[in-house]
Design a protein around this motif. Sequence first.
Motif, PDB file in Angstrom:
ATOM      1  N   SER A   1      -6.379  13.797  38.057  1.00 31.51           N
ATOM      2  CA  SER A   1      -5.069  14.423  37.980  1.00 31.51           C
ATOM      3  C   SER A   1      -4.663  14.421  36.504  1.00 31.51           C
ATOM      4  O   SER A   1      -5.389  13.922  35.636  1.00 31.51           O
ATOM      5  N   GLY A   2      -3.530  15.001  36.195  1.00 30.58           N
ATOM      6  CA  GLY A   2      -3.110  15.166  34.802  1.00 30.58           C
ATOM      7  C   GLY A   2      -3.040  13.849  34.028  1.00 30.58           C
ATOM      8  O   GLY A   2      -3.333  13.795  32.830  1.00 30.58           O
ATOM      9  N   THR A   3      -2.660  12.792  34.721  1.00 34.34           N
ATOM     10  CA  THR A   3      -2.519  11.494  34.061  1.00 34.34           C
ATOM     11  C   THR A   3      -3.841  11.035  33.437  1.00 34.34           C
ATOM     12  O   THR A   3      -3.845  10.356  32.408  1.00 34.34           O
TER      13      THR A   3
ATOM     14  N   SER B   1       9.048  17.233  32.860  1.00 32.15           N
ATOM     15  CA  SER B   1       9.355  17.698  34.211  1.00 32.15           C
ATOM     16  C   SER B   1      10.373  16.831  34.945  1.00 32.15           C
ATOM     17  O   SER B   1      10.940  17.274  35.945  1.00 32.15           O
TER      18      SER B   1
ATOM     19  N   ASP C   1       1.704  17.097  25.975  1.00 33.61           N
ATOM     20  CA  ASP C   1       1.508  17.231  27.421  1.00 33.61           C
ATOM     21  C   ASP C   1       2.124  18.569  27.841  1.00 33.61           C
ATOM     22  O   ASP C   1       3.344  18.717  27.874  1.00 33.61           O
TER      23      ASP C   1
ATOM     24  N   GLN D   1      -2.416  21.533  39.283  1.00 27.23           N
ATOM     25  CA  GLN D   1      -1.500  21.771  40.422  1.00 27.23           C
ATOM     26  C   GLN D   1      -0.103  22.245  40.053  1.00 27.23           C
ATOM     27  O   GLN D   1       0.772  22.268  40.897  1.00 27.23           O
ATOM     28  N   LYS D   2       0.105  22.630  38.786  1.00 29.28           N
ATOM     29  CA  LYS D   2       1.449  23.105  38.423  1.00 29.28           C
ATOM     30  C   LYS D   2       1.368  24.604  38.105  1.00 29.28           C
ATOM     31  O   LYS D   2       1.202  25.398  39.005  1.00 29.28           O
TER      32      LYS D   2
HETATM   33  C1  LIG Z   1       2.790  16.511  36.877  1.00 30.61           C
HETATM   34  C2  LIG Z   1       2.861  16.096  35.462  1.00 30.61           C
HETATM   35  C3  LIG Z   1       1.928  15.202  34.902  1.00 30.61           C
HETATM   36  C4  LIG Z   1       0.722  14.656  35.598  1.00 30.61           C
HETATM   37  O1  LIG Z   1       0.881  14.088  36.782  1.00 30.61           O
HETATM   38  P1  LIG Z   1      -0.365  13.877  37.777  1.00 30.61           P
HETATM   39  O2  LIG Z   1       0.335  13.467  39.006  1.00 30.61           O
HETATM   40  O3  LIG Z   1      -1.222  12.830  37.205  1.00 30.61           O
HETATM   41  O4  LIG Z   1      -1.078  15.203  37.861  1.00 30.61           O
HETATM   42  C5  LIG Z   1       2.050  14.881  33.567  1.00 30.61           C
HETATM   43  N1  LIG Z   1       3.022  15.390  32.816  1.00 30.61           N
HETATM   44  C6  LIG Z   1       3.922  16.249  33.303  1.00 30.61           C
HETATM   45  C7  LIG Z   1       4.956  16.791  32.379  1.00 30.61           C
HETATM   46  C8  LIG Z   1       3.874  16.637  34.639  1.00 30.61           C
HETATM   47  O5  LIG Z   1       4.776  17.510  35.115  1.00 30.61           O
END
Ligand SMILES: *Cc1c(COP(=O)(O)O)cnc(C)c1O
Length: 367
Positions: free
Chosen positions: A57-59, A133, A160, A183-184
């Motif tokens: 995931s993004g993290t 976000s 980010d 997923q965004k």
């Molecule tokens: C969703 C998001 C993430 C990453 O979150 P994951 O749940 O790991 O995909 C990171 N930064 C922002 C600004 C986000 O909106």
Amino acid sequence: MLLFTPGPTPVPESVRVAMAGETLHHRTPEFEAIFERTRTLLFELLGMDEVLMLASSGTGAMEGAVINLAHSKLLSINSGKFGERFGKIAVAHGIANVEIKHEWDTPATVEEVQAALDANPDIDAIAIQICESAGGLRHSVEAIARAVKAHNPSIMVIADGITAVGVEKIDVTNIDCLISGSQKALMLPPGLAIMGLSNAAINKIGSGKGYYFNLATEIKNQRKNTTAWTAATTITIGLESILNRIKGSGGLDKLYADTALRAKATREAMVAIGLSIYPVHPANSMTTVGDSEAKKIRSTLKVFDVNVAGGQDHIKDAIFRINHMGLIAPYEACWAVNAVELALATMGRRAYDGTASRVFNTVYFGF
Ligand SMILES: *Cc1c(COP(=O)(O)O)cnc(C)c1O
């Protein structure tokens, strides 16, 4: 039910169909060809010197960026949950972290970043959200990145862009690492993180740090159209599909222009029915409304088949967030603002007179 949460966002049917094929083995010429085409599309999307796709995931990409690019001290910008996460990652890896912290509606300023750099000459990387976000705010990343590079060009700028890449064209002139996720704004299922790197970042990475997220290992493999570990094959196929779909729908510039217009029309519609926009500087990825009855508005919206997101932590029930990321038809976005007006009418807060959809249509279609 219309899904209007700022992640996950709806996956278009053509993309779901593209991902419905049999599972490909990742070490095959067939998958490597898909990987290569997707890389080419990502170079166009990000505008960076190198791109990486990571199965996480993004993290995961945030962690990879921090451990590989912050060697002595990180400056993290915390105006919300995601900015806070950069600092937590640094601490978890024993990397010193200085934080600029604000309430979730307030972006960081160039001046306070400059002051932090003056006070901490050992800072070698800064991490910031383009859109935070948690409250839907847009940081002035371009101005901050310019100031950082003017102060010391060797400081790495980690941006980010998980809710910014695919929303707007990002000026990457002073950015060393630009992060995105599946997923965004890219309208895919969760599970793929994307990273763009500058040549300066590649130099600093050197032989890399960490194991799973050792970026040197990934750079070496991905330049040969393969990955160090098992690739997220299905989502990669989806990524090629959605990027081609965007091209076929008028291209990135049209996507950015439509998103900006939908965001503007939505903000103006919300204000016209007496609601207030939460962040000082709103991003175009989502409209965040601050309201003491946000929780009740959200649950009432479900009656009208609209699912929006609330907040987290201390602003959990004080905001709701309407997504603008992705290829969203204006008739769906218009229904969402109309549903908010219907919810307010249901709650006895105002008489229904169609103001929200009228304002939306006036702004969006220019009547
Ligand atoms: C969703 C998001 C993430 C990453 O979150 P994951 O749940 O790991 O995909 C990171 N930064 C922002 C600004 C986000 O909106």
